[in-house]
Motif scaffolding. Sequence first.
Motif, PDB file in Angstrom:
ATOM      1  N   ALA B 200       0.836  -1.200   0.000  1.00  0.00           N
ATOM      2  CA  ALA B 200       0.000   0.000   0.000  1.00  0.00           C
ATOM      3  C   ALA B 200       0.870   1.249   0.000  1.00  0.00           C
ATOM      4  O   ALA B 200       0.602   2.225  -0.703  1.00  0.00           O
ATOM      5  CB  ALA B 200      -0.918  -0.010   1.222  1.00  0.00           C
ATOM      6  N   PHE B 201       1.925   1.173   0.800  1.00  0.00           N
ATOM      7  CA  PHE B 201       2.800   2.328   0.942  1.00  0.00           C
ATOM      8  C   PHE B 201       3.447   2.676  -0.384  1.00  0.00           C
ATOM      9  O   PHE B 201       3.510   3.834  -0.783  1.00  0.00           O
ATOM     10  CB  PHE B 201       3.863   1.992   1.997  1.00  0.00           C
ATOM     11  N   GLU B 202       3.917   1.652  -1.098  1.00  0.00           N
ATOM     12  CA  GLU B 202       4.592   1.911  -2.362  1.00  0.00           C
ATOM     13  C   GLU B 202       3.613   2.322  -3.454  1.00  0.00           C
ATOM     14  O   GLU B 202       4.007   2.867  -4.473  1.00  0.00           O
ATOM     15  CB  GLU B 202       5.405   0.683  -2.787  1.00  0.00           C
ATOM     16  N   SER B 203       2.337   2.048  -3.246  1.00  0.00           N
ATOM     17  CA  SER B 203       1.343   2.547  -4.203  1.00  0.00           C
ATOM     18  C   SER B 203       0.854   3.933  -3.798  1.00  0.00           C
ATOM     19  O   SER B 203      -0.132   4.420  -4.341  1.00  0.00           O
ATOM     20  CB  SER B 203       0.144   1.607  -4.277  1.00  0.00           C
ATOM     21  N   ASN B 204       1.529   4.503  -2.803  1.00  0.00           N
ATOM     22  CA  ASN B 204       1.191   5.856  -2.361  1.00  0.00           C
ATOM     23  C   ASN B 204      -0.218   5.980  -1.820  1.00  0.00           C
ATOM     24  O   ASN B 204      -0.869   6.991  -2.013  1.00  0.00           O
ATOM     25  CB  ASN B 204       1.369   6.852  -3.501  1.00  0.00           C
ATOM     26  N   LEU B 205      -0.718   4.954  -1.175  1.00  0.00           N
ATOM     27  CA  LEU B 205      -2.075   5.017  -0.631  1.00  0.00           C
ATOM     28  C   LEU B 205      -2.052   5.586   0.777  1.00  0.00           C
ATOM     29  O   LEU B 205      -1.071   5.445   1.507  1.00  0.00           O
ATOM     30  CB  LEU B 205      -2.702   3.632  -0.591  1.00  0.00           C
ATOM     31  N   THR B 206      -3.151   6.219   1.130  1.00  0.00           N
ATOM     32  CA  THR B 206      -3.322   6.656   2.507  1.00  0.00           C
ATOM     33  C   THR B 206      -3.626   5.414   3.343  1.00  0.00           C
ATOM     34  O   THR B 206      -4.482   4.615   2.986  1.00  0.00           O
ATOM     35  CB  THR B 206      -4.517   7.617   2.619  1.00  0.00           C
ATOM     36  N   ILE B 207      -2.892   5.276   4.445  1.00  0.00           N
ATOM     37  CA  ILE B 207      -3.077   4.073   5.258  1.00  0.00           C
ATOM     38  C   ILE B 207      -3.746   4.427   6.572  1.00  0.00           C
ATOM     39  O   ILE B 207      -3.282   5.323   7.305  1.00  0.00           O
ATOM     40  CB  ILE B 207      -1.720   3.398   5.505  1.00  0.00           C
ATOM     41  N   ILE B 208      -4.865   3.771   6.840  1.00  0.00           N
ATOM     42  CA  ILE B 208      -5.546   3.983   8.112  1.00  0.00           C
ATOM     43  C   ILE B 208      -5.353   2.737   8.958  1.00  0.00           C
ATOM     44  O   ILE B 208      -5.878   1.668   8.621  1.00  0.00           O
ATOM     45  CB  ILE B 208      -7.055   4.236   7.895  1.00  0.00           C
ATOM     46  N   PRO B 209      -4.572   2.854  10.026  1.00  0.00           N
ATOM     47  CA  PRO B 209      -4.381   1.669  10.857  1.00  0.00           C
ATOM     48  C   PRO B 209      -5.641   1.360  11.663  1.00  0.00           C
ATOM     49  O   PRO B 209      -6.216   2.267  12.271  1.00  0.00           O
ATOM     50  CB  PRO B 209      -3.219   2.046  11.775  1.00  0.00           C
ATOM     51  N   VAL B 210      -6.077   0.124  11.626  1.00  0.00           N
ATOM     52  CA  VAL B 210      -7.249  -0.290  12.394  1.00  0.00           C
ATOM     53  C   VAL B 210      -6.825  -1.433  13.304  1.00  0.00           C
ATOM     54  O   VAL B 210      -6.418  -2.493  12.819  1.00  0.00           O
ATOM     55  CB  VAL B 210      -8.385  -0.765  11.466  1.00  0.00           C
TER      56      VAL B 210
END
Lengths: 499, 678
Positions: B200-210
């Motif tokens: 996800a990080f390398e696809s530049n996505l916003t990451i919401i930790p749950v």
Amino acid sequence: MRVHYLHYSRATMLKSTFTPIFCMLVPNPKSSKLSTLPITNTFKNCPPPVRQNASLKDPVSITVAPHLAYPTSAYVHLPFCRKRCHYCDFPIVALGSASTQIEDDPRVSNYVQFLCREIDAMKVECDAKKPLETVFFGGGTPSLVPARLVSKVLEALSLKFGVCEDAEISMEMDPGTFDARKMKEMMGLGVNRVSLGVQAFQEKLLRACGRAHGVEEVYESIGIVKSCGVENWSIDLISSLPHQTNDMWEESLRLAIEAQPTHVSVYDLQIEQGTKFGTLYTPGELPLPSETQSADFYKMASRVLCDADYNHYEISSYCKSGYECKHNFTYWKNKPYYGFGLGSASFVGGLRFSRPKKVNDYMGFVQSLENGLVNCSGNDHINVKDTAMDVVMLSLRTAKGIDLKCFQESFGSSIVSSLLDIYKPYFESGHVVCLDEKRRPIRIEDVTTSSFDENIRERKVAYIRLNDPEGFLLSNELISLAFEVIDSYNFGSPHQEAA
Amino acid sequence: MGYLSRSSKTLRQSKFLYHLFFSFPLSSICGGKSLIGGLPHHRFALSRALFCSHARQNSKENNRLELSEYPPELIRNFSIIAHIDHGKSTLADRLLELTGTIKKGHGQPQYLDKLQVERERGITVKAQTATMFYKHNIQDTNYSDGQGPPSFLLNLIDTPGHVDFSYEVSRSLAACQGALLVVDAAQGVQAQTVANFYLAFESNLTIIPVINKIDQPTADPDGVKAQLKSMFDLDPSDALLTSAKTGQGLDQVLPAVIQRIPPPPGKSGSPLRMLLLDSYYDEYKGVICHVAVVDGALRKGDKISAAATGQSYEALDVGIMHPELTPTGILLTGQVGYVVSGMRSTKEARVGDTLFHTRTIIEPLPGFKPAKHMVFSGLYPADGSDFDALNHAIERLTCNDASVSITKESSTALGLGFRCGFLGLLHMDVFHQRLEQEYGAHVISTVPTVPYIFEYSDGSKLQVENPAALPSNPKQRVTACWEPTVMATIIIPSQYVGSVITLCSERRGQQLEYSFIDSQRVFMKYRMPLREIVVDFYNELKSITSGYASFDYEDADYQQSDLVKLDILLNGQPVDAMATIVHNMKAYRVGRELVEKLKKAIDRQMFEISIQAAIGSKVIARETISAMRKNVLAKCYGGDVTRKRKLLEKQKEGKKRMKRVGSVDIPQEAFHELLKVS
Ligand SMILES: Nc1nc2c(ncn2[C@@H]2O[C@H](COP(=O)(O)OP(=O)(O)OP(=O)(O)O)[C@@H](O)[C@H]2O)c(=O)[nH]1
Ligand SMILES: [Mg+2]
């Protein structure tokens, strides 16, 4: 020539009973892919057949169509025993040792009555009435049944079919169930072959298998049979019993030979589900002999009996020259036979039929038979594949083996070469033997140098049989190999008779 | 995104743009998922299926299916990613219920896990999209005009957790701008959490930790927050705390999605460009393509073309997954939905392809790297005569699982069959299971192998996906052999370090990294031959760590290796379907094991059978099965021919089911047994 299995008539067949089997089959070039279609015998529309009996002319040749002839053999089941042996899963009725008065036991007379009714109810076109050439009383313990009741059965049979004067009438008799008087009575009724259920010559073994007699009775019964002058008699033995040792088996064989029967049957013990042995023992595990030991027992029997001049003419049968059991040979030859009584099997009009194994069901069956509600003989429908399998299975049990000429003429030459093909490794290993027309073994190199097709065409290979003892020991494996070939074979294909 | 910490940077060593992650469900706490064939998971023994009619919205909601009301600003596309079993699908259930997309308590749990394999194994195998509608008050906005808070269109993609299916994850992420990174509050960060975070990080996505499963007694949300901080530099205050079981904290999730994840960036005014995300075959509708509309809009009846094939189609039906196929007649920029286009086979629908309006000129989207096949095995009909049936079944199944590679091959022992490439062993297993369950095919599989490369003295190279294809006595000298390796990530409680290190070195692993995640848990990286982890590694790892290890891998370079071909000979005849390629050092052990397994699996026959394992002409292991001495000699009592016949026919049927090599009959179980040798 092309063989067509679809319509061939009883008339054609009977006319040709003296000619090779292929003439019985009406050529029809259009036949193809009909392997699943039944063969219909349309004799009902044909003129009354000539009453002629070919079956005894060539007592060992196995052909395809003889099962469509009229039966000349009858098996009669007399199910009564004192008690059930521990290995037995046959349909029997245990009377218990308390009832000494078997003479008047209503269960026996009642049963015999039903038996006679069954014989009576058997539908036989009057033109099809042919005198019986063999009758076999099996059991159970037929020798427990009073002679007057046996006489009723024989009466019913001769009324219905007639019984040839020189018919072989066998009876299974167990030591301790008959005396000289009874033996004489039975002989008086026509019983001329006795199959004595000795099983073993060791007290310990007899007791362990739950036999109702001991060694003393064994010797006594042998004495009776001999003194009464029964010329044709058999000793039945069982190998691979629990606790049986090599020495015991050797002793049993020796003592059997010393008694000089004309016939010896050797059965390898089967552990059947639902029997006492079935719950107690596992095949191959103590106290049963290992597979190797048990194979050794078989080999020993073959060696010792052959040394004593008995022919090993079938997997479990040995006899002095000329004393083959004619009745059993109807089975090996795939010929028809009647069956009467509890659980008995018959093969009439191409139909294999087994009667109910429970007394009440059997009685119900007889009633339905009388009312015309059941039919236990076929209308001569047969399936080629089934017949081919039966022929292979039955003939490979015999020393004669498969008569390739007959087999080819009935089922086509390509199936014969497929058979030879699948057996090739077993010719090499010595499990299966090829024989020429004069029944001389053919060396395997001679067979394989040319193609099998040629061999067959040139009639170099006339028979194949299972070797004694290695091939007989593995008969199931070897026969099921042949089944594979037959199963995958398309009997309809017209090219099969290209030769 | 500038918040990548030191520790997470070390994780990023991999220079591979495309990752294939692999993790196994080592989770022991919520446990209960069976990977290979196990018992059905308890959870689907429950409720009856929720049919689409139940899920369909009432008329009021149907009005809302006017998609033109949803410009990109009102759209959010997000995936749920996590380590296996951390609760992705369950969380998806709750969100679908919360938005009224499915009725609460009416659907079966893990509503989006539709395949029988998924339900039986309790794992997600295929990514699933569902569109939801949700009214949300954007902060500081006054709805004085009386319209109330606006409705948002949310596309949720539930992804598989298992590494074999991480291809599904990376495809899903391509249609998203954000991801919910779900972490089990008791288990904390696991190997696949790491892998999916980086996807996800390398696809530049916003990451919401749950942080999920906070209802568990052993839940340690603070500990997990600390891990997220130290490993990924995720701000502890950003983490949402939820229980997908009790519903706690769920109301936080969608507002966070709307507030933190940016709307899709596409241009409404540009010509249509759609990314083909997935496709499957429907008995009635034909090929159904899942698409993300990047730019422009698609209407029912539009003529569209596929960039890869140049083929044109008509958009016969257009709609969204709500959660079942729901026609809308239109899909607008930023929306995710489906198109039925009259494609005949899924081969025409190349995943990652760009679809556009016929006769427009567009720049194709970057698409995806093709799936990389890690393991190969032969698939043969269990009953040799059923080749056509198997062929048909495989064709149909590959319509719904395009990630398997299939080529025809033949074996002297097994007849005609297929060489199949899989993303991993679980993928292979799932494929077999689907063949049996969905298409009634019965198969024999040969031992899975990895693709090796052999170099010969004349300079030629041979890529070997089937060991049988490697000459046992080559004419040219082999000058070098190469085997594929993987970069393995292992996370374990520290007390197991010793035994895991031993295991990895037995498997020819090379340690690259060793660090502590927190006071109790260790993070290790190993470079390992792929071959060593293909069979049995996971089971071993699990058993020596009482199930506490988590494991993941991504594929890495080939390395030179000392490889030999191990032949199995029955009575001197090599059985092609049993050949394997092994490391020279292990050849003796493997040869011995194979030979012993076969000795147990093959029945005695009329001949003595010799079983040999050989390298070239050198026999390294040998067993013999002595000849059968006798079999049942039962008499045909009283002419009961039928009984005897039946017995023999049974025996014949048994023989027919066997595979014959020379005159040796090999039962199918023998092939199954070989699969268990590592
Ligand atoms: N106690 C508790 N159990 C949960 C919670 N969420 C999910 N579970 C359970 O955890 C198990 C796994 O849930 P899933 O939703 O299938 O997990 P997943 O992440 O989708 O798994 P894969 O798709 O296989 O990777 C199931 O038994 C759920 O019931 C939760 O919040 N609390
Ligand atoms: Mg899931």
